[in-house]
Design a protein around this motif. Structure first.
Motif, mmCIF file in Angstrom:
data_model
loop_
_atom_site.group_PDB
_atom_site.id
_atom_site.type_symbol
_atom_site.label_atom_id
_atom_site.label_comp_id
_atom_site.label_asym_id
_atom_site.label_seq_id
_atom_site.Cartn_x
_atom_site.Cartn_y
_atom_site.Cartn_z
ATOM 1 N N PRO A 81 -9.779 21.067 3.588
ATOM 2 C CA PRO A 81 -10.986 21.332 2.846
ATOM 3 C C PRO A 81 -12.223 20.380 3.379
ATOM 4 C CG PRO A 81 -9.148 20.713 1.513
ATOM 5 C CD PRO A 81 -8.575 20.401 2.730
ATOM 6 N N VAL A 82 -13.477 20.894 3.554
ATOM 7 C CA VAL A 82 -14.624 20.241 4.069
ATOM 8 C C VAL A 82 -15.697 20.066 2.780
ATOM 9 C CG1 VAL A 82 -16.425 20.393 5.579
ATOM 10 C CG2 VAL A 82 -14.135 21.270 6.089
ATOM 11 N N LEU A 83 -15.913 18.858 2.797
ATOM 12 C CA LEU A 83 -17.077 18.190 2.002
ATOM 13 C C LEU A 83 -18.285 17.972 2.742
ATOM 14 C CD1 LEU A 83 -15.127 15.852 -0.601
ATOM 15 C CD2 LEU A 83 -15.440 18.293 -0.665
ATOM 16 N N GLN A 84 -19.443 18.572 2.102
ATOM 17 C CA GLN A 84 -20.841 18.319 2.715
ATOM 18 C C GLN A 84 -21.833 18.181 1.672
ATOM 19 O OE1 GLN A 84 -20.320 21.993 5.566
ATOM 20 N NE2 GLN A 84 -21.398 20.636 6.887
ATOM 21 N N PHE A 85 -22.611 17.019 1.889
ATOM 22 C CA PHE A 85 -23.592 16.919 0.698
ATOM 23 C C PHE A 85 -24.705 16.040 1.458
ATOM 24 C CE2 PHE A 85 -19.571 17.037 -1.484
ATOM 25 C CZ PHE A 85 -20.080 17.776 -2.808
ATOM 26 N N PHE A 116 -0.446 11.905 8.851
ATOM 27 C CA PHE A 116 -0.744 11.547 7.587
ATOM 28 C C PHE A 116 -1.157 12.423 6.652
ATOM 29 C CE2 PHE A 116 -1.433 7.787 10.248
ATOM 30 C CZ PHE A 116 -0.751 6.705 9.546
ATOM 31 N N HIS A 117 -1.455 12.013 5.266
ATOM 32 C CA HIS A 117 -1.673 13.225 4.408
ATOM 33 C C HIS A 117 -3.122 13.266 4.178
ATOM 34 C CE1 HIS A 117 -1.462 14.917 0.007
ATOM 35 N NE2 HIS A 117 -1.897 15.870 1.113
ATOM 36 N N VAL A 118 -4.088 14.065 5.034
ATOM 37 C CA VAL A 118 -5.488 14.252 5.069
ATOM 38 C C VAL A 118 -5.863 15.301 3.983
ATOM 39 C CG1 VAL A 118 -7.668 14.349 6.204
ATOM 40 C CG2 VAL A 118 -5.614 13.298 7.211
ATOM 41 N N VAL A 119 -6.439 14.704 2.953
ATOM 42 C CA VAL A 119 -6.412 15.675 1.774
ATOM 43 C C VAL A 119 -7.925 16.605 1.865
ATOM 44 C CG1 VAL A 119 -4.999 14.404 0.201
ATOM 45 C CG2 VAL A 119 -7.448 14.046 0.097
ATOM 46 N N GLY A 120 -8.936 16.124 2.637
ATOM 47 C CA GLY A 120 -10.265 16.605 2.848
ATOM 48 C C GLY A 120 -10.898 15.920 3.853
ATOM 49 N N VAL A 121 -11.917 16.405 4.406
ATOM 50 C CA VAL A 121 -12.896 16.174 5.306
ATOM 51 C C VAL A 121 -14.357 16.048 4.786
ATOM 52 C CG1 VAL A 121 -13.883 16.481 7.742
ATOM 53 C CG2 VAL A 121 -11.302 16.691 7.226
ATOM 54 N N LEU A 122 -15.051 14.839 4.965
ATOM 55 C CA LEU A 122 -16.475 14.612 4.690
ATOM 56 C C LEU A 122 -17.282 14.738 5.988
ATOM 57 C CD1 LEU A 122 -18.633 14.045 2.306
ATOM 58 C CD2 LEU A 122 -18.098 11.697 2.697
ATOM 59 N N MET A 144 0.756 -1.135 0.048
ATOM 60 C CA MET A 144 -0.037 -0.019 0.067
ATOM 61 C C MET A 144 0.930 1.140 0.070
ATOM 62 S SD MET A 144 -2.954 0.812 2.883
ATOM 63 C CE MET A 144 -3.861 2.525 2.599
ATOM 64 N N THR A 145 0.720 2.272 -0.941
ATOM 65 C CA THR A 145 1.339 3.273 -1.140
ATOM 66 C C THR A 145 0.972 4.300 0.137
ATOM 67 O OG1 THR A 145 -0.028 4.227 -2.545
ATOM 68 C CG2 THR A 145 1.978 3.208 -3.486
ATOM 69 N N GLU A 146 1.911 5.484 0.217
ATOM 70 C CA GLU A 146 1.370 6.282 1.264
ATOM 71 C C GLU A 146 0.003 7.015 1.057
ATOM 72 O OE1 GLU A 146 2.015 8.170 4.966
ATOM 73 O OE2 GLU A 146 3.414 6.592 3.781
ATOM 74 N N PRO A 147 -0.994 6.875 1.678
ATOM 75 C CA PRO A 147 -2.443 7.492 1.448
ATOM 76 C C PRO A 147 -2.750 8.676 1.349
ATOM 77 C CG PRO A 147 -2.461 6.730 3.796
ATOM 78 C CD PRO A 147 -0.911 6.464 3.331
ATOM 79 N N LYS A 148 -3.760 9.081 0.252
ATOM 80 C CA LYS A 148 -4.300 10.398 0.503
ATOM 81 C C LYS A 148 -5.698 10.290 1.074
ATOM 82 C CE LYS A 148 -1.481 11.777 -3.615
ATOM 83 N NZ LYS A 148 -1.693 12.112 -5.044
ATOM 84 N N ILE A 149 -5.700 10.525 2.276
ATOM 85 C CA ILE A 149 -7.024 10.357 3.046
ATOM 86 C C ILE A 149 -8.345 11.274 3.013
ATOM 87 C CG2 ILE A 149 -7.865 9.891 5.558
ATOM 88 C CD1 ILE A 149 -4.818 8.907 6.091
ATOM 89 N N LEU A 150 -9.378 10.733 2.764
ATOM 90 C CA LEU A 150 -10.507 11.542 2.881
ATOM 91 C C LEU A 150 -10.954 10.980 4.247
ATOM 92 C CD1 LEU A 150 -12.942 13.531 1.939
ATOM 93 C CD2 LEU A 150 -13.958 11.526 1.218
ATOM 94 N N PHE A 151 -11.143 11.949 5.185
ATOM 95 C CA PHE A 151 -11.760 11.402 6.556
ATOM 96 C C PHE A 151 -13.059 11.738 6.558
ATOM 97 C CE2 PHE A 151 -12.864 12.226 11.047
ATOM 98 C CZ PHE A 151 -12.559 11.106 11.707
#
Length: 317
Positions: A60-64, A26-32, A1-8
């Motif tokens: 960055p924050v995602l809300q849907f 870790f590299h957290v690229v965004g939050v849902l 597994m490569t270093e993850p780009k995480i959506l939390f």
């Protein structure tokens, strides 16, 4: 597994410590997280605790409302390849999960397949378990059915409420899950299928707090703790629904609580300044330490008795 780009993905306070820990290591690229909700008479929109933390961390924050096309496109634009979810509050569909080729992980506070569903912490307490287990699992299409990567256990004293255990779980998750995730990345651990018969828990409602004093003192002790701070355990006395929000002791003290043979269950049998208000159950005395009248504030047992002497001759139904 490569270093993850995480959506939390998470929403309530319990998920905040894990988000902070992952963002640190870790590299957290965004939050849902779930959409802002209106609160109080003003109907003002209030962000979730996870959103507030994400903004504080500059993420960055995602809300849907749903995880359909617009949500999937937003995830693609972030470049996330790994999903880590803890108490998000929505079901992930197959097209959404396909966005994460590097892994889809969920934190669940039970020894899966025990207590699949939305209320594992309350169920752990209500069932009288003497330890709490947290599982890190793959996210599958069925509810909490995915393979297990690892578990974390810690003992319970029998004095924990849902409020207190939720705080403890949040701490253990933040300390343990990032280490396990690193082991997964380094291919030091393998996942395995869940073993044993599955059990399920449901959303908690007010009726789950209704106390039946023909049960044992231990059963009621667990129920009261499981229902705090919501929906709060309750029973009728003096024509009112009275919330019972605190109990004395833990598992060790319950075993020496004192029998009440021949006394009708629900009868108040004693008042002790070092224990509380004693109520007869089917086997032993349950010592209550906090109560709440309708539309009133919660009170400790001494204050309650001072203003409500009738309680010492009451019977709960």
């Amino acid at each position: 597994m490569t270093e993850p780009k995480i959506l939390f993905a998470g929403t309530p306070e319990i998920a905040v410590p894990l988000l902070r820990a992952l963002a640190k290591d870790f590299h957290v690229v965004g939050v849902l997280t779930n959409c802002d909700r209106s609160v109080g008479r003003s109907k003002a929109l209030v962000p979730s605790p996870v959103k507030q933390t994400a903004l504080e961390l500059g993420l960055p924050v995602l809300q849907f409302d749903t995880l359909k096309g617009p949500a999937r496109q937003a995830v693609r634009e972030l470049g996330a390849d790994t999903l880590i979810s803890f108490a998000f509050g929505k079901i992930f569909g197959p097209m959404f999960l396909d966005l994460f080729p590097n892994g889809r992980f969920n934190v669940h506070p039970s020894a899966l397949p025990l207590f699949r569903g939305p209320s594992p912490i309350q169920s752990t307490i209500h069932s009288g378990l003497e330890s709490c287990t947290i599982s890190l699992q793959n996210i599958g299409l069925g509810m909490d059915e995915g393979d297990i990567w690892g578990t974390f256990d810690f003992p319970l004293t029998g004095s924990e409420s849902t409020q207190a255990l939720t705080q403890k779980v949040a701490e253990v998750v933040a300390q343990s899950v990032p280490c396990l995730l690193r082991d997964i990345i380094d291919q030091k651990v393998q996942s395995h299928a869940q073993e044993g018969e599955a059990t399920y828990c449901q959303m908690i409602g007010r009726e789950d707090g209704n106390l039946d004093f023909s049960k044992t003192a231990r059963e009621l002790h667990c129920q009261i703790r499981a229902c705090y701070p919501w929906p709060k355990a309750w029973a009728k006395a003096n024509g009112m629904d009275i919330a019972i929000t605190g109990v004395w002791g833990g598992f060790d003290e319950l075993s020496a609580s004192g029998s009440c043979d021949g006394i009708e269950p629900g009868t108040v049998v004693a008042f002790r300044k070092d224990r509380g208000i004693g109520i007869a159950c089917s086997d032993k005395v349950l010592w209550v330490t906090a109560l709440q009248l309708p539309s009133k504030k919660e009170m400790d047992y001494k204050s309650f008795v001072n203003g409500n002497q009738w309680i010492l001759k009451a019977r709960f139904e």
